[in-house]
Scaffold this active site. Sequence first.
Site, short mmCIF file in Angstrom:
data_model
loop_
_atom_site.label_atom_id
_atom_site.label_comp_id
_atom_site.label_asym_id
_atom_site.label_seq_id
_atom_site.Cartn_x
_atom_site.Cartn_y
_atom_site.Cartn_z
N ALA A 195 0.86 -1.18 0.00
CA ALA A 195 0.00 0.00 0.00
C ALA A 195 0.90 1.23 0.00
CB ALA A 195 -0.89 -0.02 1.23
N GLY A 226 0.61 -4.97 1.04
CA GLY A 226 -0.60 -5.04 0.22
C GLY A 226 -0.36 -5.69 -1.14
N GLU A 264 -0.68 -9.27 -0.46
CA GLU A 264 -2.10 -9.54 -0.18
C GLU A 264 -2.93 -9.56 -1.45
OE1 GLU A 264 -2.22 -6.34 2.74
OE2 GLU A 264 -2.74 -7.81 4.28
N GLU A 287 4.72 -5.03 7.14
CA GLU A 287 4.01 -3.93 7.80
C GLU A 287 4.48 -3.71 9.24
OE1 GLU A 287 2.57 -6.41 6.07
OE2 GLU A 287 0.92 -5.64 4.85
C1 HXC Z 1 5.04 4.38 -1.32
C2 HXC Z 1 6.94 3.39 -2.16
C3 HXC Z 1 6.58 2.15 -1.58
C4 HXC Z 1 5.36 2.09 -0.83
C5 HXC Z 1 8.45 1.89 -2.60
N1 HXC Z 1 8.10 3.17 -2.79
N2 HXC Z 1 7.55 1.24 -1.86
N3 HXC Z 1 6.17 4.48 -2.04
N4 HXC Z 1 4.64 3.24 -0.75
N5 HXC Z 1 4.89 0.97 -0.28
C6 HXC Z 1 8.81 4.20 -3.53
C7 HXC Z 1 10.02 4.73 -2.77
O1 HXC Z 1 9.63 5.70 -1.84
C8 HXC Z 1 10.84 5.29 -3.90
O2 HXC Z 1 10.32 6.54 -4.32
C9 HXC Z 1 10.58 4.30 -5.04
O3 HXC Z 1 9.35 3.64 -4.71
C10 HXC Z 1 11.67 3.26 -5.16
O4 HXC Z 1 11.85 2.65 -3.90
P1 HXC Z 1 13.27 2.45 -3.21
O5 HXC Z 1 13.04 2.20 -1.78
O6 HXC Z 1 14.19 3.58 -3.58
O7 HXC Z 1 13.76 1.13 -3.95
P2 HXC Z 1 14.72 -0.03 -3.39
O8 HXC Z 1 15.87 0.55 -2.64
O9 HXC Z 1 14.99 -0.92 -4.55
O10 HXC Z 1 13.82 -0.81 -2.31
C11 HXC Z 1 12.69 -1.51 -2.74
C12 HXC Z 1 11.81 -1.93 -1.51
C13 HXC Z 1 11.53 -0.67 -0.66
C14 HXC Z 1 12.57 -2.97 -0.67
C15 HXC Z 1 10.55 -2.55 -2.05
O11 HXC Z 1 10.99 0.36 -1.52
C16 HXC Z 1 10.55 -0.91 0.42
O12 HXC Z 1 10.87 -1.46 1.47
N6 HXC Z 1 9.30 -0.44 0.23
C17 HXC Z 1 8.27 -0.51 1.23
C18 HXC Z 1 7.76 -1.93 1.39
C19 HXC Z 1 6.70 -2.01 2.46
O13 HXC Z 1 6.91 -1.68 3.64
N7 HXC Z 1 5.49 -2.41 2.07
C20 HXC Z 1 4.36 -2.51 2.97
C21 HXC Z 1 3.59 -1.22 2.97
S1 HXC Z 1 2.28 -1.22 4.15
P3 HXC Z 1 11.07 7.93 -3.98
O14 HXC Z 1 10.29 8.92 -4.77
O15 HXC Z 1 10.94 8.09 -2.52
O16 HXC Z 1 12.47 7.74 -4.45
C22 HXC Z 1 1.09 -2.13 3.42
C23 HXC Z 1 -0.14 -2.26 4.23
C24 HXC Z 1 -1.15 -3.09 3.51
O17 HXC Z 1 1.20 -2.60 2.35
C25 HXC Z 1 -2.41 -3.12 4.27
C26 HXC Z 1 -3.60 -3.05 3.36
C27 HXC Z 1 -3.71 -1.75 2.67
#
Ligand code: HXC
Length: 257
Positions: A65, A108, A111, A131
């Site tokens: 998400a 998400g 999911e 998360e």
């Molecule tokens: C918003 C995101 C994002 C996310 C990545 N980006 N994941 N933006 N929401 N979930 C954005 C980053 O901010 C960045 O943009 C660009 O995508 C590239 O990401 P990087 O981190 O620079 O890439 P990398 O170093 O290759 O790392 C990849 C990654 C990391 C390991 C996937 O991005 C990451 O950990 N992302 C978050 C994963 C996460 O926690 N997901 C769960 C979310 S909570 P900018 O512009 O900043 O450079 C969830 C709740 C679900 O999903 C519940 C139901 C809704």
Amino acid sequence: MGFENILVTTSGRVGIVTLNRPKALNALNGALIAELGQALDQFEADAGIGCIVLTGSDRAFAAGADIKEMQAHTFPATYTDDFITSWERLSRCRKPVIAAVAGHALGGGCELAMMCDIILAADNARFGQPEIRLGVMPGAGGSQRLARAIGKAKTMEMCLTGRTLSAEEADRFGLVSRVVPLANLMDESMKLAETIASLSLPAVMMTKESVNRAFETTLSEGIRFERRLFQALFATADQKEGMSAFIDKREPSFENK
Ligand code: HXC
């Protein structure tokens, strides 16, 4: 219909939705989820579509998400807006949906893949529910569907630490149906979807409904449900055609309606 966050195409009887926010690794914001719902509505209403493929990019199916959108959310707002409920459109899809997953399928994103009926993974796919590292927990069915797919211990470890699974682990644990080389992911997913879409649509949809019932009810009720659907299929022209074709030693030609 013009979409901004997804690409929607068709190939024969297969509908394809490609998540398309590459700069954000396909982070799932509200607009994307709404568009996905509209695309599914279109495909479900279209008798010419028999199977749907949901995919992302080589780098990310979806990295979760959209954290930037969620960061300022408050409890009263998430409650009154019923945040997440719109995600359920995918799990209510009655036609089969294949998730073709490459790269990150996190939070998400994982999911969303688990709401699909079959997950085909590229060898670079990674699955996780990270998360907990954000101070929250899975919110779109992750704790429930993952537990049903791979069991309690592995689910607990993933959800409590954020550990991700490689494609090979996801295959071994039963989360995905198989792993294919990244370069072949779409070809293999399309072949699978075309096979399903070529079969009798009522039989395919009832099969999906019956398998899903296994996760919602007791064994005896599930078997009763399956039997009623099986019996109902004898009312279809496709049953006559499928069995006649076998006896005549020819390929069946299903009506699909
Ligand atoms: C918003 C995101 C994002 C996310 C990545 N980006 N994941 N933006 N929401 N979930 C954005 C980053 O901010 C960045 O943009 C660009 O995508 C590239 O990401 P990087 O981190 O620079 O890439 P990398 O170093 O290759 O790392 C990849 C990654 C990391 C390991 C996937 O991005 C990451 O950990 N992302 C978050 C994963 C996460 O926690 N997901 C769960 C979310 S909570 P900018 O512009 O900043 O450079 C969830 C709740 C679900 O999903 C519940 C139901 C809704």
